[in-house]
Design an enzyme around this catalytic site. Structure first.
Site, PDB file in Angstrom:
ATOM      1  N   CYS A  10      33.097  18.502  20.614  1.00  0.00           N
ATOM      2  CA  CYS A  10      32.471  19.216  19.503  1.00  0.00           C
ATOM      3  C   CYS A  10      32.552  18.383  18.226  1.00  0.00           C
ATOM      4  CB  CYS A  10      33.160  20.566  19.298  1.00  0.00           C
ATOM      5  SG  CYS A  10      32.406  21.558  17.982  1.00  0.00           S
ATOM      6  N   CYS A  59      30.764  40.075  17.702  1.00  0.00           N
ATOM      7  CA  CYS A  59      32.194  39.895  17.962  1.00  0.00           C
ATOM      8  C   CYS A  59      32.680  38.852  16.964  1.00  0.00           C
ATOM      9  CB  CYS A  59      32.417  39.429  19.401  1.00  0.00           C
ATOM     10  SG  CYS A  59      34.140  39.061  19.809  1.00  0.00           S
ATOM     11  N   CYS A  71      29.076  38.090  27.167  1.00  0.00           N
ATOM     12  CA  CYS A  71      29.381  37.629  25.810  1.00  0.00           C
ATOM     13  C   CYS A  71      29.336  36.106  25.819  1.00  0.00           C
ATOM     14  CB  CYS A  71      30.772  38.114  25.396  1.00  0.00           C
ATOM     15  SG  CYS A  71      31.342  37.478  23.790  1.00  0.00           S
ATOM     16  N   CYS A 128      37.419  21.718  13.040  1.00  0.00           N
ATOM     17  CA  CYS A 128      38.311  22.875  12.922  1.00  0.00           C
ATOM     18  C   CYS A 128      39.742  22.434  13.219  1.00  0.00           C
ATOM     19  CB  CYS A 128      37.882  23.976  13.883  1.00  0.00           C
ATOM     20  SG  CYS A 128      36.138  24.432  13.741  1.00  0.00           S
ATOM     21  N   CYS A 157      33.016  36.463  29.214  1.00  0.00           N
ATOM     22  CA  CYS A 157      32.688  35.711  28.007  1.00  0.00           C
ATOM     23  C   CYS A 157      32.584  34.223  28.339  1.00  0.00           C
ATOM     24  CB  CYS A 157      33.759  35.925  26.942  1.00  0.00           C
ATOM     25  SG  CYS A 157      34.033  37.671  26.551  1.00  0.00           S
ATOM     26  N   ARG A 215      40.619  43.329  19.199  1.00  0.00           N
ATOM     27  CA  ARG A 215      41.086  42.601  20.383  1.00  0.00           C
ATOM     28  C   ARG A 215      42.343  41.798  20.072  1.00  0.00           C
ATOM     29  NH1 ARG A 215      36.693  39.330  22.965  1.00  0.00           N
ATOM     30  NH2 ARG A 215      36.443  41.179  24.261  1.00  0.00           N
ATOM     31  N   CYS A 266      41.577  23.296  16.582  1.00  0.00           N
ATOM     32  CA  CYS A 266      40.858  23.243  17.855  1.00  0.00           C
ATOM     33  C   CYS A 266      40.992  21.910  18.589  1.00  0.00           C
ATOM     34  CB  CYS A 266      39.385  23.550  17.624  1.00  0.00           C
ATOM     35  SG  CYS A 266      38.467  23.691  19.171  1.00  0.00           S
TER      36      CYS A 266
END
Length: 319
Positions: free
Chosen positions: A56, A193, A133, A60, A102, A265, A63
């Site tokens: 990616c 979400c 999802c 972040c 998901c 969640r 991550c």
């Protein structure tokens, strides 16, 4: 409080006052509101699969899938999984008791050709009788509509933290860009979400700011994941002081109070939580968990541990 109102005009001062309440009073109110809008002693089980791992372009700080940290984390990038292999995992998830499947891809934003493959996955998951999802990064409006047409139930796109703390965690996309994607998803008629991560060196005021940003959206997210930072060696946040457990529970409780209808969640970070801490989170209004031994690239409690905990608490899986 027995009749909570659905409000989108919360002030930061009001949310801060909730955080400052005596712990037992806060949790009691959260559970009372929870039972007004949600079935008691039930938990919704979701399973999460990384359908495209690593590589990616985002930075972040939490991550391991960021290409910027690949040398330090050792995580190799993979291509998008084949549709049938994804559906094999979805079948196994359903057999294990999950009601929602998901799928996450490590992209800044998907290309239109990627949306075609994702749509086939969504259609296959729906045919199995599961909710679908996905989390794919930022979306354009026409892409959100394509996903809706494929039958997508939920789109996950977390705001991560407060607007003020955001720039300390991510520099490659803005907080407003996150909100823009949420707007595209909402306008396409897909359930939103969206939640955040705590324990990233933020202050309580930042946790207030994160929940304020969510609770003042035009419509509350239908699902609000509250993640506890999973520290991964090689990422900038590795070695961060861990958020104190009761403060985490307070965050869950305040989320429940300010967004009464949303499913809160208990998300990443459960692998290092005691059973007692998780039980407090359920008491504070959490009613959904990720089920399965892996969350994208980080560990999660074994399915048998979760099943044993829910049995001890007298909780059952939601249909």
């Amino acid at each position: 409080m027995t009749n909570a109102a659905i409000r989108n005009d919360w002030t930061r001062e009001e949310i801060h006052a909730l955080f400052d309440r005596p712990f037992l009073d806060l949790v009691f109110e959260a559970q009372t509101i929870h039972r007004q809008f949600h079935a008691a002693n039930t938990v919704q089980l979701s399973q999460l699969l990384s359908i495209k791992t690593g590589g990616c372009a985002e930075d972040c700080a939490y991550c391991p899938q960021s290409a910027k940290f690949a040398k330090e984390t050792g995580l190799k990038a993979d291509k998008l999984m084949d549709v049938e292999k994804v559906l094999e995992q979805a079948r196994a998830a359903k057999e294990a008791g999950a009601s929602r499947f998901c799928m996450g891809a490590a992209w800044t934003r998907p290309k239109d050709k990627d949306i075609e493959s994702i749509s086939a996955m969504i259609e296959g998951v729906k045919e199995l009788g599961l909710e679908a999802c996905v989390t794919l990064g930022m979306l354009e409006a026409h892409q959100a509509q394509k996903l809706k047409d494929a039958g997508l139930d939920y789109y996950n796109h977390n705001i991560d933290t407060s607007p003020e703390h955001y720039k300390e965690i991510i520099t490659t996309r803005t907080f407003d860009e996150r909100l823009e994607t949420l707007s595209h998803v909402r306008e396409a008629g897909i359930n939103v979400c969206s939640g955040g991560i705590v324990g990233m060196g933020e202050t309580r005021e930042d946790r207030v700011g994160m929940l304020h940003a969510l609770a003042t959206l035009p419509e509350h997210p239908q699902s609000v994941p509250i993640n506890r930072l999973v520290q991964v060696k090689g990422t900038p946040l590795y070695g961060q002081d861990e958020l104190e457990g009761l403060e985490f529970v307070r965050t869950i409780a305040v989320a429940r109070i300010v967004m009464p209808k949303s499913v809160v969640r208990l998300s990443a970070g459960r692998e290092t939580m005691s059973d007692e801490l998780q039980a407090l989170c359920f008491m504070a209004g959490a009613s959904s968990i990720f089920y399965g031994e892996k969350l994208l690239t980080t560990p999660n409690p074994a399915e048998n541990r979760d099943a044993a905990l829910l049995k001890r608490l007298g909780m059952t899986a939601a249909a």
